[in-house]
Design a protein around this motif. Structure first.
Motif, PDB file in Angstrom:
ATOM      1  N   GLY A  57      -5.218   6.380  -7.483  1.00 46.92           N
ATOM      2  CA  GLY A  57      -4.164   5.371  -7.639  1.00 46.92           C
ATOM      3  C   GLY A  57      -3.569   4.888  -6.328  1.00 46.92           C
ATOM      4  O   GLY A  57      -2.802   3.926  -6.310  1.00 46.92           O
ATOM      5  N   GLU A  58      -3.915   5.540  -5.236  1.00 45.94           N
ATOM      6  CA  GLU A  58      -3.344   5.150  -3.937  1.00 45.94           C
ATOM      7  C   GLU A  58      -4.354   4.459  -3.033  1.00 45.94           C
ATOM      8  O   GLU A  58      -4.094   4.255  -1.855  1.00 45.94           O
ATOM      9  CB  GLU A  58      -2.809   6.394  -3.198  1.00 45.94           C
ATOM     10  CG  GLU A  58      -1.629   7.047  -3.879  1.00 45.94           C
ATOM     11  CD  GLU A  58      -1.182   8.316  -3.158  1.00 45.94           C
ATOM     12  OE1 GLU A  58      -1.593   8.526  -2.004  1.00 45.94           O
ATOM     13  OE2 GLU A  58      -0.428   9.101  -3.759  1.00 45.94           O
ATOM     14  N   ARG A  59      -5.510   4.141  -3.606  1.00 41.51           N
ATOM     15  CA  ARG A  59      -6.535   3.499  -2.763  1.00 41.51           C
ATOM     16  C   ARG A  59      -6.406   1.979  -2.804  1.00 41.51           C
ATOM     17  O   ARG A  59      -6.053   1.416  -3.838  1.00 41.51           O
ATOM     18  CB  ARG A  59      -7.936   3.921  -3.243  1.00 41.51           C
ATOM     19  CG  ARG A  59      -8.206   5.383  -3.007  1.00 41.51           C
ATOM     20  CD  ARG A  59      -9.577   5.782  -3.529  1.00 41.51           C
ATOM     21  NE  ARG A  59      -9.592   7.205  -3.836  1.00 41.51           N
ATOM     22  CZ  ARG A  59     -10.325   7.783  -4.778  1.00 41.51           C
ATOM     23  NH1 ARG A  59     -11.147   7.058  -5.522  1.00 41.51           N
ATOM     24  NH2 ARG A  59     -10.259   9.079  -4.979  1.00 41.51           N
ATOM     25  N   HIS A  60      -6.684   1.365  -1.676  1.00 41.80           N
ATOM     26  CA  HIS A  60      -6.567  -0.099  -1.580  1.00 41.80           C
ATOM     27  C   HIS A  60      -7.733  -0.633  -0.770  1.00 41.80           C
ATOM     28  O   HIS A  60      -8.023  -0.106   0.315  1.00 41.80           O
ATOM     29  CB  HIS A  60      -5.263  -0.484  -0.870  1.00 41.80           C
ATOM     30  CG  HIS A  60      -4.040  -0.038  -1.605  1.00 41.80           C
ATOM     31  ND1 HIS A  60      -3.436  -0.801  -2.561  1.00 41.80           N
ATOM     32  CD2 HIS A  60      -3.352   1.123  -1.542  1.00 41.80           C
ATOM     33  CE1 HIS A  60      -2.392  -0.142  -3.061  1.00 41.80           C
ATOM     34  NE2 HIS A  60      -2.328   1.031  -2.461  1.00 41.80           N
ATOM     35  N   SER A  88      -7.737  -3.222   0.895  1.00 43.27           N
ATOM     36  CA  SER A  88      -7.184  -3.712   2.163  1.00 43.27           C
ATOM     37  C   SER A  88      -7.097  -2.572   3.187  1.00 43.27           C
ATOM     38  O   SER A  88      -7.365  -2.770   4.387  1.00 43.27           O
ATOM     39  CB  SER A  88      -5.795  -4.320   1.938  1.00 43.27           C
ATOM     40  OG  SER A  88      -4.976  -3.393   1.227  1.00 43.27           O
ATOM     41  N   ALA A  89      -6.738  -1.378   2.713  1.00 41.79           N
ATOM     42  CA  ALA A  89      -6.614  -0.238   3.631  1.00 41.79           C
ATOM     43  C   ALA A  89      -7.995   0.185   4.125  1.00 41.79           C
ATOM     44  O   ALA A  89      -8.194   0.411   5.324  1.00 41.79           O
ATOM     45  CB  ALA A  89      -5.926   0.931   2.933  1.00 41.79           C
ATOM     46  N   GLU A 110       0.817  -1.221   0.000  1.00 37.99           N
ATOM     47  CA  GLU A 110       0.000   0.000   0.000  1.00 37.99           C
ATOM     48  C   GLU A 110       0.850   1.269   0.000  1.00 37.99           C
ATOM     49  O   GLU A 110       0.332   2.361   0.206  1.00 37.99           O
ATOM     50  CB  GLU A 110      -0.911   0.016   1.233  1.00 37.99           C
ATOM     51  CG  GLU A 110      -1.974  -1.051   1.229  1.00 37.99           C
ATOM     52  CD  GLU A 110      -2.805  -1.035   2.522  1.00 37.99           C
ATOM     53  OE1 GLU A 110      -2.757  -0.042   3.259  1.00 37.99           O
ATOM     54  OE2 GLU A 110      -3.486  -2.040   2.778  1.00 37.99           O
ATOM     55  N   LYS A 127      -9.365  11.672   0.840  1.00 39.71           N
ATOM     56  CA  LYS A 127      -8.012  11.760   1.395  1.00 39.71           C
ATOM     57  C   LYS A 127      -6.945  11.160   0.488  1.00 39.71           C
ATOM     58  O   LYS A 127      -5.795  11.565   0.535  1.00 39.71           O
ATOM     59  CB  LYS A 127      -7.951  11.022   2.758  1.00 39.71           C
ATOM     60  CG  LYS A 127      -8.451  11.838   3.935  1.00 39.71           C
ATOM     61  CD  LYS A 127      -8.461  10.989   5.196  1.00 39.71           C
ATOM     62  CE  LYS A 127      -7.677  11.609   6.322  1.00 39.71           C
ATOM     63  NZ  LYS A 127      -7.835  10.866   7.599  1.00 39.71           N
ATOM     64  N   PHE A 128      -7.343  10.125  -0.267  1.00 36.05           N
ATOM     65  CA  PHE A 128      -6.342   9.418  -1.068  1.00 36.05           C
ATOM     66  C   PHE A 128      -6.678   9.493  -2.555  1.00 36.05           C
ATOM     67  O   PHE A 128      -7.785   9.128  -2.951  1.00 36.05           O
ATOM     68  CB  PHE A 128      -6.254   7.948  -0.635  1.00 36.05           C
ATOM     69  CG  PHE A 128      -5.806   7.780   0.784  1.00 36.05           C
ATOM     70  CD1 PHE A 128      -4.452   7.762   1.100  1.00 36.05           C
ATOM     71  CD2 PHE A 128      -6.733   7.690   1.820  1.00 36.05           C
ATOM     72  CE1 PHE A 128      -4.041   7.639   2.419  1.00 36.05           C
ATOM     73  CE2 PHE A 128      -6.328   7.572   3.141  1.00 36.05           C
ATOM     74  CZ  PHE A 128      -4.973   7.536   3.449  1.00 36.05           C
ATOM     75  N   PRO A 129      -5.732   9.930  -3.386  1.00 36.48           N
ATOM     76  CA  PRO A 129      -5.965   9.951  -4.836  1.00 36.48           C
ATOM     77  C   PRO A 129      -6.253   8.527  -5.328  1.00 36.48           C
ATOM     78  O   PRO A 129      -5.805   7.549  -4.701  1.00 36.48           O
ATOM     79  CB  PRO A 129      -4.641  10.449  -5.408  1.00 36.48           C
ATOM     80  CG  PRO A 129      -3.860  11.005  -4.260  1.00 36.48           C
ATOM     81  CD  PRO A 129      -4.377  10.380  -3.016  1.00 36.48           C
ATOM     82  N   HIS A 182       3.216   4.203  -1.608  1.00 33.98           N
ATOM     83  CA  HIS A 182       3.330   4.900  -2.896  1.00 33.98           C
ATOM     84  C   HIS A 182       4.315   6.046  -2.750  1.00 33.98           C
ATOM     85  O   HIS A 182       4.212   6.826  -1.795  1.00 33.98           O
ATOM     86  CB  HIS A 182       1.963   5.476  -3.315  1.00 33.98           C
ATOM     87  CG  HIS A 182       0.924   4.429  -3.515  1.00 33.98           C
ATOM     88  ND1 HIS A 182       0.708   3.827  -4.739  1.00 33.98           N
ATOM     89  CD2 HIS A 182       0.058   3.861  -2.644  1.00 33.98           C
ATOM     90  CE1 HIS A 182      -0.263   2.927  -4.604  1.00 33.98           C
ATOM     91  NE2 HIS A 182      -0.672   2.913  -3.348  1.00 33.98           N
TER      92      HIS A 182
END
Lengths: 226, 226
Positions: free
Chosen positions: B126-129, B131-132, A127, B122-124, A129
């Motif tokens: 491409g940075e989303r998961h 799992s997160a 996770e 909060k997250f762009p 980046h």
């Protein structure tokens, strides 16, 4: 002295350090204390969970009163021991306003610092980046510049809320010490460095200086380019 | 009344709402206020930046004293207007300890709530998961269960720090209202729901109820399975 108080703590943790500075300033030396190991996961032990269901440190008890959040503990100690030791809240309304304002900006400081220093610890490998870390580093730089500006505006030999040491210093200084421990450039942040030098000589700060920093004076360089 | 005070705020923002509740409780109605639009980016206007270099709301001024952090503003108002309106800090040490402890646990509550509700913001992309987000949802569930347990332990008709309304309620209630606005199940969290029902009838809370919630009583269901 303070035999009805118990603190469980980690060495070098800014939240734990805050409480220790407050205890020193209030003349509450002699409290019971237990240094635990983060690496060994001792903050998840039953002994801690009995006081703090979050399994975090500090875990602090005064008689039957439990204060595990560092801000809570420091405000409580100031309230209960107002006229003992250092008076940590200025009387004057303007100074009080500045103290509260900086105290709580300190939470943003801590968060932005943590997003960089603990990045690998906070996010599992898949996770992570570069774009996120870059953004966190930029946010930390902006944050540090704010504080550098605050100190510049207050002038030489100032504390965070003006000419007297206050709760703002108790709560924010450990983060400032932390960024220097992690390699912040004193050249690029001269006012923060001056403040750090002033505070590190203060008896309460010296008495509570992180044991592991004393044993291993060499810090890290993670923040050298921030 | 409070003509020397100015608040710039967003409707429905928990930090802004906290300050409005404190002002109501302290009998400081009649302050100058300006409702700004987050969508239009009005918090980045020069007018805000002049008070709050972070470009965030609330931005609050009392005379020349600036308090932009909601916790700072509420503690300051309580300190300056101690005997005016509701006394928000209990005298008793045990109740005071509980108040401070819950106040600052409220910061963890807000953070965990934000990590779920504002995840996409909060997250762009491409940075989303997944799992997160899953981890954040689990952390929010654990957080809500803690508070449900706290209220259960205190018994019916309790406030967060015991039998009297205090700063803990001023600071944490807006987050509790927020999770219900976002669809939290009253069945799964009956004590939180009971507390929410008790507080929403309180005059200070009614007087400061988010305008956009009144205009649009239908909330969202983002937290219905949390």
């Amino acid at each position: 002295m303070a035999k009805d108080m118990t603190l469980m703590w980690f060495s070098g943790s800014p939240p734990c350090w805050r409480v220790m500075i407050a205890l020193e300033e209030k003349g509450l030396q002699g409290y019971n204390q237990k240094l635990l190991s983060f690496e060994k996961g001792e903050h998840k032990s039953q002994e801690v969970l009995d006081i703090n269901p979050r399994g975090q440190l500090p875990a602090f008890k005064h008689g039957n009163n439990i204060l595990n959040e560092s801000y809570a503990a420091c405000l409580y100690l100031e309230g209960q021991f107002k006229s003992q030791g250092t008076r940590l809240t200025p009387e004057d309304a303007a100074a009080q306003a500045l103290m509260y304002q900086r105290m709580f900006e300190g939470i943003a400081f801590m968060e932005k610092m943590g997003n960089v220093i603990y990045y690998e610890w906070k996010f599992p490998e898949g996770e992570r980046h570069d774009s996120a870390l870059k953004r966190h580093r930029e946010a930390l730089t902006a944050e540090l510049k704010l504080w550098e500006g605050y100190l510049e505006k207050l002038g030489a030999h100032s504390y965070l809320a003006g000419k007297n040491f206050s709760l703002a210093d108790v709560l924010v200084f450990p983060c400032i010490a932390y960024v220097f421990r992690f390699g912040l450039s004193a050249k690029r942040y001269p006012k923060l460095a001056e403040y750090y030098d002033l505070l590190k000589e203060r008896p309460s700060v010296k008495a509570s200086w992180p044991k592991n920093w004393l044993e291993n004076p060499q810090g890290q360089d993670k923040l050298k380019d921030v």
